[in-house]
Every structure is written in structure tokens, then in C-alpha cells.
Scaffold this active site. Structure first.
Site, PDB file in Angstrom:
ATOM      1  N   CYS A 114     -28.762  20.787  -9.697  1.00  0.00           N
ATOM      2  CA  CYS A 114     -29.317  22.117  -9.978  1.00  0.00           C
ATOM      3  C   CYS A 114     -28.390  23.232  -9.509  1.00  0.00           C
ATOM      4  O   CYS A 114     -28.549  24.374  -9.900  1.00  0.00           O
ATOM      5  CB  CYS A 114     -30.687  22.264  -9.327  1.00  0.00           C
ATOM      6  SG  CYS A 114     -30.630  22.133  -7.532  1.00  0.00           S
ATOM      7  N   CYS A 127     -33.794  27.786  -5.934  1.00  0.00           N
ATOM      8  CA  CYS A 127     -35.078  27.997  -6.601  1.00  0.00           C
ATOM      9  C   CYS A 127     -36.149  28.428  -5.597  1.00  0.00           C
ATOM     10  O   CYS A 127     -35.927  28.387  -4.387  1.00  0.00           O
ATOM     11  CB  CYS A 127     -35.498  26.703  -7.284  1.00  0.00           C
ATOM     12  SG  CYS A 127     -36.005  25.437  -6.113  1.00  0.00           S
ATOM     13  N   CYS A 179     -35.872  19.553  -3.607  1.00  0.00           N
ATOM     14  CA  CYS A 179     -35.654  20.823  -2.905  1.00  0.00           C
ATOM     15  C   CYS A 179     -35.951  20.648  -1.415  1.00  0.00           C
ATOM     16  O   CYS A 179     -35.275  21.238  -0.574  1.00  0.00           O
ATOM     17  CB  CYS A 179     -36.532  21.916  -3.492  1.00  0.00           C
ATOM     18  SG  CYS A 179     -36.573  21.936  -5.291  1.00  0.00           S
TER      19      CYS A 179
END
Ligand code: FES
Length: 123
Positions: free
Chosen positions: A33, A58, A102
Site C-alpha cells: 500500500c 491510511c 495496518c
């Protein structure tokens, strides 16, 4: 799809910013990502007394960074090393499955910051 806690830490992140006098710094990125997390810690007597972060990523990564820097304050290094992506996600009342990586960033960046501190101490 995000818990209230995730939204809270995303919209009102704690401990954001650079720590110029950090004792340990850990950086972790995800090549897929492209998100990058940097965690700073200050240690006194084997205890983490302060933590800050800078995250390019994010919303979940920002919430994770905020949560991990809150959680570790007051923990010993050994206790902080036990933080995992699962315990981080749990502290945020869960993350969607596609966002679990994440929380991995948070656990790994923290571990690197502790390793950095220890190597600077010659341990
Ligand atoms: Fe990669 Fe969140 S999408 S850290």
C-alpha cells in the site's frame, strides 16, 4: 465498518509529530500500500515514558499509530514487546480484515523503536 474507537483515533490522533530527543526510532512500511509509520520512544529505567508518531498512511494506520503510542506509555520494554497486531486491533475494538496489515505496521514499528533504543544502549 470502522469502530467508534478507530474513528476517534483517526479524527483526533494522539501523540502526532516528531520527537527530536527520542531514545529509539522505528520505521516500518508496507510495500503493497506504500504506507509508512515512524514511532519515537523515550525510555527511563526500562519504561517507556513518552511516545510519538509520524504516519503517512491510511486512516486505520493513523488510528493504530495513535493507539499504540497511547498504550505503551508507562509500559516496560518487555511489556511493550508483547503488543501484537491482534492486541492493537482489539484495543481499537476491531479492524476490518483487509485493514489488519495496518495494525501490523504499528506492532513492527514499535518493536524496531525498542530494538533501536537497545542497540544505542549497547544491549
Ligand atoms: Fe496499508 Fe493501511 S492500507 S497501512
Amino acid at each position: 465498518m470502522y469502530s467508534e474507537k478507530v474513528m476517534d483515533h483517526f479524527t483526533n490522533p494522539r501523540n502526532v509529530g516528531e520527537m527530536t530527543d527520542a531514545h529509539g526510532i522505528g520505521v516500518e512500511g508496507n510495500p503493497v500500500c506504500g504506507d509508512v509509520m515512524k514511532i519515537y520512544i523515550k525510555v527511563n529505567d526500562d519504561k517507556i515514558v513518552d511516545a510519538k508518531f509520524q504516519t503517512f498512511g491510511c486512516g486505520a494506520a493513523i488510528a493504530v499509530s495513535s493507539m499504540v503510542t497511547e498504550m505503551v506509555k508507562g509500559m516496560t520494554l518487555e511489556e511493550a514487546l508483547k503488543i501484537t497486531k491482534a492486541s492493537l486491533a482489539e484495543a481499537l475494538d476491531g479492524l476490518p480484515p483487509q485493514k489488519m496489515h495496518c495494525s501490523n505496521l504499528g506492532a513492527d514499528a514499535l518493536r524496531k523503536a525498542i530494538e533501536d533504543y537497545r542497540s544505542k544502549q549497547g544491549k
